[in-house]
Design a protein around this motif. Structure first.
Motif, PDB file in Angstrom:
ATOM      1  N   LEU A   1     -10.411  15.671   4.598  1.00 39.99           N
ATOM      2  CA  LEU A   1     -10.580  14.231   4.770  1.00 39.99           C
ATOM      3  C   LEU A   1      -9.939  13.449   3.627  1.00 39.99           C
ATOM      4  N   ALA A   2     -10.135  13.903   2.376  1.00 38.23           N
ATOM      5  CA  ALA A   2      -9.590  13.174   1.225  1.00 38.23           C
ATOM      6  C   ALA A   2      -8.073  13.097   1.280  1.00 38.23           C
ATOM      7  N   MET A   3      -7.420  14.183   1.684  1.00 31.73           N
ATOM      8  CA  MET A   3      -5.960  14.177   1.772  1.00 31.73           C
ATOM      9  C   MET A   3      -5.465  13.121   2.746  1.00 31.73           C
ATOM     10  N   ARG A   4      -6.122  13.017   3.881  1.00 33.03           N
ATOM     11  CA  ARG A   4      -5.667  12.088   4.920  1.00 33.03           C
ATOM     12  C   ARG A   4      -5.957  10.634   4.569  1.00 33.03           C
ATOM     13  N   VAL A   5      -7.080  10.396   3.918  1.00 33.69           N
ATOM     14  CA  VAL A   5      -7.387   9.031   3.490  1.00 33.69           C
ATOM     15  C   VAL A   5      -6.425   8.606   2.379  1.00 33.69           C
ATOM     16  N   CYS A   6      -6.153   9.515   1.433  1.00 33.76           N
ATOM     17  CA  CYS A   6      -5.185   9.209   0.373  1.00 33.76           C
ATOM     18  C   CYS A   6      -3.799   8.943   0.954  1.00 33.76           C
ATOM     19  N   GLN A   7      -3.399   9.752   1.931  1.00 29.03           N
ATOM     20  CA  GLN A   7      -2.074   9.592   2.515  1.00 29.03           C
ATOM     21  C   GLN A   7      -1.943   8.248   3.217  1.00 29.03           C
ATOM     22  N   ALA A   8      -3.039   7.785   3.855  1.00 32.33           N
ATOM     23  CA  ALA A   8      -3.008   6.462   4.497  1.00 32.33           C
ATOM     24  C   ALA A   8      -2.765   5.372   3.466  1.00 32.33           C
ATOM     25  N   GLY A   9      -3.449   5.467   2.317  1.00 40.70           N
ATOM     26  CA  GLY A   9      -3.236   4.467   1.264  1.00 40.70           C
ATOM     27  C   GLY A   9      -1.856   4.556   0.649  1.00 40.70           C
ATOM     28  N   ILE A  10      -1.349   5.767   0.461  1.00 47.74           N
ATOM     29  CA  ILE A  10      -0.024   5.946  -0.138  1.00 47.74           C
ATOM     30  C   ILE A  10       1.062   5.407   0.786  1.00 47.74           C
ATOM     31  N   GLU A  11       0.923   5.603   2.087  1.00 43.24           N
ATOM     32  CA  GLU A  11       1.920   5.082   3.022  1.00 43.24           C
ATOM     33  C   GLU A  11       1.996   3.560   2.952  1.00 43.24           C
ATOM     34  N   LEU A  12       0.845   2.896   2.847  1.00 43.39           N
ATOM     35  CA  LEU A  12       0.842   1.438   2.687  1.00 43.39           C
ATOM     36  C   LEU A  12       1.510   1.047   1.373  1.00 43.39           C
ATOM     37  N   PHE A  13       1.202   1.786   0.307  1.00 40.37           N
ATOM     38  CA  PHE A  13       1.781   1.498  -0.999  1.00 40.37           C
ATOM     39  C   PHE A  13       3.295   1.640  -0.987  1.00 40.37           C
ATOM     40  N   VAL A  14       3.794   2.722  -0.392  1.00 41.59           N
ATOM     41  CA  VAL A  14       5.238   2.967  -0.367  1.00 41.59           C
ATOM     42  C   VAL A  14       5.952   1.872   0.418  1.00 41.59           C
ATOM     43  N   LEU A  15       5.393   1.464   1.555  1.00 38.53           N
ATOM     44  CA  LEU A  15       6.008   0.398   2.336  1.00 38.53           C
ATOM     45  C   LEU A  15       6.086  -0.897   1.548  1.00 38.53           C
ATOM     46  N   ALA A  16       4.987  -1.236   0.860  1.00 39.27           N
ATOM     47  CA  ALA A  16       4.982  -2.467   0.070  1.00 39.27           C
ATOM     48  C   ALA A  16       5.933  -2.362  -1.107  1.00 39.27           C
ATOM     49  N   ASN A  17       6.008  -1.193  -1.748  1.00 36.92           N
ATOM     50  CA  ASN A  17       6.848  -1.028  -2.923  1.00 36.92           C
ATOM     51  C   ASN A  17       8.332  -1.167  -2.601  1.00 36.92           C
TER      52      ASN A  17
END
Length: 395
Positions: A272-288
């Protein structure tokens, strides 16, 4: 001042200073026609050149964005995030809206005292000169490791992966080789002294004669703190993803709801932690890719990477994963195979798929869990992991 006339000029893309100049020439002797007066009037009457979003609509959009990405996105990152949603809004308007909809978060960002300034000048000549690869182990206690690759010139994140336990083969398979195929071969790779990048460095060295500038060393290993661009990115990722998720996981441990000595529990919390982190990272990468905070120079990372000078190796020259491992071990190298964190009781792929479907049906998307967690609401994550644990036992 004639509001309709000013609105027309703003919509034509004329700057506030130029509007002030035209009005002063048109009405000599009239006071309150300065650039500041024009800017204030435009703000008070919702007159904007780069967006048809009113202040009221902007507050609603930004409020929804804060609910999704949490408190750590400032005006620059939030501007990039809004662009991924199709809204082009002036950066200062975004900052104003953040202060309106989440004043507590706004004051917290202003009070941050840990921002670091690198005293050593950093230089990358062009996109394709230096690629920085680094790992992040802030969630290592829960089995989660991040590895990223970033271009030193543009600040563009070339790739970022999340894995249970850092491993040479996984890094080459999921990060380095896809970058070689999609973008090409960088002149130089810069990493720390960790052993998890040895296979990628080996392949970089084998392809070194295909680089644009072969006078440079194909790779450099230095102290972790000298891997500047990657380290700066981790500061941002930690604020926006790792620390909120870690706080949520720590709550489970401190209240004795999580026994990390149980291999089944370890697997379920990792899943679960991997998938929740990946969701946040994908948003971060798009914004960056659309913001201007994490690199030096003009233009967004997404724009600056388009004209990269990395050399695309000829077809067939990039080793497959199995072949790269065979070559490396054939020359006396030793590689550990990927290992699991914890123990998954389910081995059948069909049951794996059914478990994921049951979970999504009952607990929504991982983006929803990330949004709740990053805003300090831990109950959805706690309920989700308990459900997944019992679902695994049942199936």
């Amino acid at each position: 001042m004639d509001e309709a006339d000013i609105r027309r000029m703003v919509e034509e893309g004329i700057s506030h200073s130029e509007i002030s100049y035209r009005l002063r020439r048109r009405h000599p002797g009239v006071r309150e026609l300065s650039e500041r007066s024009v800017r204030i009037l435009c703000f008070e009457h919702d007159i904007h050149s780069n967006s048809d979003v009113s202040n009221r609509e902007l507050r609603q959009i930004v409020e929804a964005g804060v609910r999704e990405v949490g408190p750590a996105y400032g005006r620059k990152m939030m501007k990039g995030y809004l662009q991924t949603r199709g809204f082009r809004v002036w950066e200062k308007r975004v900052g104003w809206a953040l202060g309106q909809v989440a004043p507590g978060y706004h004051r917290r960002r202003q009070a941050l005292a840990h921002r670091r300034v690198n005293p050593i000048p950093y230089y990358a000549q062009y996109c394709g000169h230096k690629m920085h690869i680094d790992q992040n182990k802030k969630l290592l206690m829960y089995g989660v490791t991040h590895v990223l690759a970033i271009d030193g010139y543009s600040g563009f994140i070339l790739g970022i992966i999340t894995m249970p336990i850092k491993n040479n083969i996984l890094i080459y398979r999921h990060l380095f080789r896809p970058i070689l195929i999609q973008f090409g071969l960088w002149d130089q790779i810069r990493v720390d002294h960790g052993k998890e990048f040895i296979l990628s460095l080996y392949v970089q060295e084998r392809l070194a004669n295909l680089r644009r500038n072969q006078r440079r060393a194909p790779h450099v290993q230095s102290m972790s703190r000298e891997n500047h661009p990657a380290e700066r990115i981790w500061v941002e990722v930690n604020q926006r993803v790792n620390y909120p998720v870690k706080e949520c996981l720590n709550d489970l441990v401190e209240t004795d709801q999580l026994d990390l000595n149980d291999d089944i529990v370890k697997f379920c919390i990792l899943w679960l932690a991997m998938r929740v982190c990946q969701a946040g990272i994908e948003l971060f990468v798009l914004a960056n890719t659309l913001c201007v905070t994490l690199y030096i120079g003009k233009g967004t990372p997404n724009h600056r990477v388009q004209n990269h000078q990395a050399v695309r190796p000829p077809a067939g020259t990039i080793p497959t994963v199995d072949y790269a491992v065979q070559l490396f071990e054939g020359e006396g190298g030793i590689l550990r195979r990927p290992t699991e964190y914890g123990n998954d009781l389910i081995a059948d792929n069909a049951i794996h798929l059914a478990r994921s479907q049951y979970f999504t049906l009952n607990h929504g998307t991982y983006n929803d869990l990330y949004s709740a967690t990053v805003n300090g609401y831990h109950t959805p994550f706690h309920d989700a992991w308990r459900y997944f644990y019992h679902l695994t036992i049942t199936l």
